[in-house]
Design a protein around this motif. Sequence first.
Motif, short mmCIF file in Angstrom:
data_model
loop_
_atom_site.label_atom_id
_atom_site.label_comp_id
_atom_site.label_asym_id
_atom_site.label_seq_id
_atom_site.Cartn_x
_atom_site.Cartn_y
_atom_site.Cartn_z
N GLU A 168 0.83 -1.21 0.00
CA GLU A 168 0.00 0.00 0.00
C GLU A 168 0.86 1.26 0.00
OE1 GLU A 168 -3.89 1.71 2.38
OE2 GLU A 168 -3.31 -0.39 2.61
N HIS B 109 0.98 4.31 -2.80
CA HIS B 109 0.91 5.75 -2.49
C HIS B 109 2.09 6.49 -3.12
CE1 HIS B 109 -2.29 4.86 0.33
NE2 HIS B 109 -2.41 6.16 0.60
N ARG C 32 -10.47 10.08 -6.74
CA ARG C 32 -9.98 9.36 -5.57
C ARG C 32 -11.09 8.45 -5.07
NH1 ARG C 32 -8.95 11.27 0.26
NH2 ARG C 32 -7.62 9.60 1.00
N ILE D 82 -12.89 6.80 -2.15
CA ILE D 82 -13.05 6.95 -0.71
C ILE D 82 -14.22 6.07 -0.27
CG2 ILE D 82 -13.51 8.55 1.18
CD1 ILE D 82 -12.44 10.79 -0.61
N VAL E 264 -3.28 14.93 1.22
CA VAL E 264 -3.91 13.78 1.88
C VAL E 264 -3.08 12.52 1.62
CG1 VAL E 264 -5.98 12.34 1.96
CG2 VAL E 264 -6.20 14.82 1.75
N LEU E 265 -2.63 12.36 0.39
CA LEU E 265 -1.81 11.19 0.04
C LEU E 265 -0.49 11.21 0.81
CD1 LEU E 265 -2.31 10.85 -3.82
CD2 LEU E 265 -3.08 9.27 -2.05
N THR F 228 0.06 12.59 3.73
CA THR F 228 -0.26 12.26 5.12
C THR F 228 -0.47 10.76 5.27
OG1 THR F 228 -1.31 14.41 5.43
CG2 THR F 228 -1.87 12.69 7.01
N ASN F 229 -1.23 10.17 4.36
CA ASN F 229 -1.46 8.72 4.41
C ASN F 229 -0.17 7.94 4.23
OD1 ASN F 229 -4.16 9.26 4.74
ND2 ASN F 229 -4.77 8.64 2.68
N GLY G 280 1.75 8.06 7.41
CA GLY G 280 1.09 7.18 8.37
C GLY G 280 1.42 5.72 8.12
N LEU G 281 1.40 5.33 6.84
CA LEU G 281 1.75 3.95 6.49
C LEU G 281 3.20 3.64 6.84
CD1 LEU G 281 -0.06 3.59 3.05
CD2 LEU G 281 -0.61 2.37 5.16
#
Length: 116
Positions: A37, A41, A59, A61, A76-77, A79-80, A83-84
């Motif tokens: 994942e 990204h 996108r 969602i 947003v990508l 940030t994700n 996070g990943l």
Amino acid sequence: MATPQQAKRQQDLQTQYTNYKNTLQQLASKIGDVEQEAEEHKLVLETLGPAPKDRKCFRLINGVLVERTVEEVVPVLETNANGLKNVLEGLVKEYKKKQEEMNSWKTKNNIQVVNQ
């Protein structure tokens, strides 16, 4: 011949060993999923990087395809993706910790794995 107590202990050790192996396998599977994942990204961010900020993109969602602009999607990508990355680091630490725990358990109980 093994006494009933020795047989029970042997069975308990085998069960515990199987539990350790299953836990490690599940963690490895989760790590693989998160890595995949994160790579997706990264690929999307690389693709959207040179695109104009006002260009529309789509996108997904929660199963709904939403129209946005590159300017809205990229933060947003990112940030994700961060996070990943953090989740992946945590899973790797957990895997190493569990592996060390298993190795110390094997040493403590004098366990030797016989490959079949």
